[in-house]
Design a protein around this motif. Structure first.
Motif: not given
Length: 894
Positions: A32, A36-37
């Motif tokens: 990720e 995205d995190k």
């Protein structure tokens, strides 16, 4: 040996290399990015405690480098539109991001402002696509931000006015106006306190616009109310509530208090739970918008021309049943009740794709509302100071909301199985609290059957009851309903018991359901459950039957898989034999059709696959029977012959009404009979199937007959829809082909040498190549359209004959006219079988008109002339009511 090792080693190396590549791909998939995190962290806001998580999440967003505004904005849009119960906390988070931090650059745009500007782009895309739910939820978000001071009040009011402008559009559909009203009204509900302080006039104009539109829908409401008396247009308000009415009631209540009560029913963490300095930057001005025009769908046909017509599917006012008193579940007409019901409904709609997740979120909803709104769970610490007038039961509120959505008329927005499965999941998650709420709901709905619960709502109630019982061992305290066995046999409560038990048997087997019923319900006099399991009834299996030998001969031909032509030849000789026998005075053709159809169904009665194989093997024979032919294969169709085929099938499965519907559907699918034939048979013979067939009685419709009518009408309408799509596809392909030819000819004309026009005159009469496939599709479309029109016309004529029969009709129900009076309704405790029969038939007529209104509108002129013109110069209360329901459904002056 060394060569083999070398080869084997090469293979190992290849496999090792492939495995390394697979591992790399897996790591890539599991990886990720930081963006995205961060997005996931924003979406998962509040998994523990949203108020405590806000400062930490704010810092995480600020610390993220490089800044990715579109990614953060997308996370906000996902959170707002897919987790609307978090909207107040997303507003609080954006407020924190909007405030300056220690590392902020002077005169730089606040981080929250940049996110909001990008968020608006997403909102504009929802609006352009006319995605009403996403649009409405974004307006909720904007309203919270207006209260938080991040959005200017003038621009927010302008946004709400852009939706009330929809209500003034000429010919605006109810569905579009309803959605626009919700967008404007719910935005005002959230931000009304600051908006009214800013402009009392604008707030009142928004409320007045919604009220003006709602006042124009009185007759539509009467037609879809689940508790309407046929005898009166008065709608009881204690058993059901309508969506726009509860919105207006909420806005009126809040307006009287200058929207101060909003803070007592909607969380506002940006003003109460967060200790932050007020923003000093100028509020954001929302850009002006114009709601796009209505999206037209190809859902019907023009009335008389048969050409394609753009008619949008009819939408109706939404009524929701009330099951509990106001101290158990919130009153939807109150501000807090409206907020709770709307939040639960949004969860229902959004999480349809995952009923388990939907059930979990529904039970966790108190986490996102104000403390004290619901009673604490067993074992949880009690609220020290519960909010006055609240402290409701969560499970009862959820079940009432789910069943309210399930019983919306004329059809629910989601498939019935979703609501049924959702209630099952809720019971599994919390059986000790949800179970009692379900039991109370069943008892409340059962009681309402005597008070005029709509027949379609009662049918769905029986379906849900049976499926729910099947998931929990078919355990129900039937003894509570034993006194109702003294009611007339067609009373709605007794009809419900009969239909629920029939559904339960379909889901299990006869003997098991029989053991769950009290002894007094098991007898034949109770008319609750059949004495034997539902199965075939082969009339000619009895050796004492006069046609036993003839049927056995036909049966042996089928067992030997004889060719259809050989069977037809045998039937010709059988006909000659019967005509010269002592029974020659009977209708020999009808007898032969009955023998053949019942024998074929007997062969196919072992399983569904046997049935389909038998039908498909002898399609030629069945079509020959239905055409009325004897030795010739095929034919144009014979109505009497088709009725004989349907009667024989219904007689064979008279003890299993589900199989009657299945066989009829397959006969229509294979074009052995037409939908119009099924409609005609239903009105003439439907009452002769099932437990009550032996009692006889006047012509009427029950839920079983309605299922047959619905199957026939859906088949006719579905065929037209498929044919229309095929024509549209072929027409587009033909236009594209002609365009390519024209483009090629134009190109050749440009490249060619100049020609003497006088020497080679142009042929204006050049033949046009006919598209055979398109021509065939148009002919099929025209034929199916006529079939659709005939099925609708025959259904309407059947209802008119049932409900406003002539005095000379021997099969007429003498009470069809009397049950529509107010005095008769008040005296319903003394009604007998015929009165309740007539009342139910009236209910199915209402359902027919409102459920198929888009198709009825298409042929309204012709259908009205055929069925109602005879009443124009005749005073008849039943005819007047028939016409009024028709006019409301077709959009005419009632």
């Amino acid at each position: 040996m060394s060569h083999e090792r070398h080869g084997r080693g090469g293979g190992y190396r290849k496999r090792y290399q492939q495995r390394d590549r697979d591992d790399y791909d897996d790591r890539r998939r599991d990886y990720e990015s930081p963006d995205d995190k961060l997005k996931a962290a924003i979406i998962k806001l509040g998994e523990v405690d949203p108020v405590e998580e806000l400062p930490r999440l704010e810092q995480q967003i600020r610390d993220h480098v490089p800044r990715n505004i579109p990614s953060v904005s997308e996370a906000f849009r996902i959170g707002v539109t897919e987790q609307p119960y978090k909207i107040p906390f997303y507003a609080a988070l954006l407020q924190l991001l909007h405030n300056p931090s220690e590392l902020s650059i002077p005169d730089d745009q606040p981080f929250g402002r940049l996110v909001l500007e990008d968020f608006w782009k997403g909102f504009q895309s929802y609006l352009d696509k006319v995605a009403w739910r996403d649009t409405r939820l974004c307006i909720h978000f904007f309203a919270h931000l207006t209260v938080a001071g991040l959005i200017s009040m003038d621009s927010m009011l302008a946004l709400l006015h852009s939706f009330t402008a929809v209500l003034d559009e000429f010919g605006v559909s109810y569905g579009r106006a309803k959605q626009a009203s919700l967008c404007a009204g719910e935005g005002l509900l959230v931000a009304g306190a600051v908006l009214k302080e800013h402009s009392v006039t604008d707030v009142q104009e928004i409320i007045n616009a919604i009220q003006t539109f709602a006042d124009t829908t009185t007759q539509q409401k009467w037609l879809v109310s689940p508790a309407t008396r046929i005898s009166s247009q008065a709608i009881p308000h204690d058993s059901a509530v309508e969506l726009l009415e509860i919105l207006l009631s909420t806005l009126t209540t809040l307006n009287h208090s200058d929207f101060k009560e909003t803070a007592n029913c909607i969380p506002q963490p940006y003003t109460t739970a967060i200790d932050s300095d007020a923003t000093t930057s100028k509020p954001y001005d929302l850009p002006s918008v114009l709601v796009p025009p209505e999206v037209i769908e190809l859902d019907s046909m023009s009335a008389e021309s048969g050409e394609e017509s753009q008619v949008k599917k009819e939408e109706w006012p939404e009524f929701f049943v009330r099951l509990f008193p106001d101290d158990v579940s919130p009153d939807p007409k109150s501000p807090a009740g409206y907020v709770v019901r709307t939040a639960l409904m949004d969860i229902l709609e959004i999480f349809e794709v995952n009923r388990k997740e939907s059930a979990r979120l529904l039970l966790e909803y108190p986490k996102w509302n104000l403390p004290g709104t619901f009673k604490p769970k067993p074992g949880a610490p009690a609220v020290t100071e519960p909010t006055p007038g609240k402290d409701w039961q969560l499970e009862s509120t959820i079940i009432e909301t789910v069943l309210g959505a399930f019983l919306v008329l004329p059809e629910s927005s989601k498939k019935s199985i979703y609501y049924i499965a959702l209630i099952t999941e809720l019971c599994k998650l919390s059986p000790s609290t949800v179970g009692p709420a379900v039991g109370k709901s069943i008892r409340k709905l059962y009681t309402s059957l005597s008070d005029g619960l709509d027949v379609e709502a009662a049918r769905r109630f029986a379906e849900w009851f049976a499926v729910h019982m099947s998931n929990f061992g078919f355990q129900w305290v039937w003894k509570e309903w034993l006194p109702d066995l003294a009611l007339p046999i067609q009373h709605p409560r007794r009809s419900f018991m009969r239909r629920a038990v029939e559904f339960e048997i379909r889901l299990a087997y006869h003997d098991r359901i029989l053991k769950t019923l009290p002894e007094s319900m098991q007898g034949p006099d109770a008319y609750t459950i059949a004495a034997t399991a539902p199965g075939p009834s082969f009339e000619y299996d009895d050796p004492a039957n006069l046609h036993h030998d003839a049927a056995q001969a036909v049966l042996n031909l089928f067992r030997g898989r004889a060719k259809a032509e050989d069977v037809i030849a045998h039937l010709d000789s059988l006909k000659s034999t019967l005509e010269t026998s002592e029974e020659g005075h009977v209708n020999v053709d009808s007898t032969i059709r009955s023998i053949v159809v019942q024998s074929l169904l007997h062969i196919g009665s072992r399983s569904f696959s046997h049935f389909l194989n038998a039908i498909e093997r002898y399609l030629v024979l069945l079509r020959n029977l239905a055409s009325g032919g004897s030795s010739s294969v095929g034919g144009t169709g014979n109505p009497e012959a088709k009725i004989d085929v349907l009667t024989a099938a219904a007689s064979f499965w008279k003890d299993n009404r589900q199989m009657v519907a299945i066989v009829f559907d397959k006969l229509m699918q294979y074009q052995i009979v037409d939908p119009t034939d099924v409609v005609g048979w239903t009105f003439m013979n439907g009452v002769g199937v099932g437990q009550l067939a032996e009692l006889g009685g006047p012509m009427n419709l029950s839920a079983f007959e309605w299922d047959l009518l619905k199957g026939a009408l859906d088949k006719a309408n579905g065929r037209v829809t498929i044919a229309r799509r095929k024509v549209a596809t072929l027409r587009k392909e033909d236009d594209d082909a002609q365009a390519r030819v024209k483009a090629r000819d134009d190109t050749m004309e440009v490249d060619a040498e100049p020609k003497d026009i006088e020497a080679e005159p142009k042929d204006d009469a050049a033949p046009v190549v006919e598209n055979v496939a398109l021509s065939t599709a148009l002919k099929a479309f025209s034929s199916l359209t006529r079939e659709q029109k005939a099925a609708l016309s025959r259904t309407l004529e059947g209802f008119v004959a049932c409900l406003a029969p002539s005095d000379t009709d021997a099969h007429a129900n003498p009470h069809a006219r009397t049950v529509i009076t107010e005095a008769a309704w008040e005296n319903r405790a003394n009604w007998g079988r015929d009165e309740w029969n007539a009342w139910e038939t009236w209910g199915w007529y209402r359902q027919f008109c409102r459920a198929y209104s888009p198709y009825l509108r298409a042929y309204s002129t012709t259908l009205y002339t055929v069925s109602f013109s005879k009443f124009e110069h005749k005073k008849d209360d039943a005819a007047d009511l028939l016409t009024m329901v028709w006019n409301i459904a077709t959009g005419q002056e009632a």
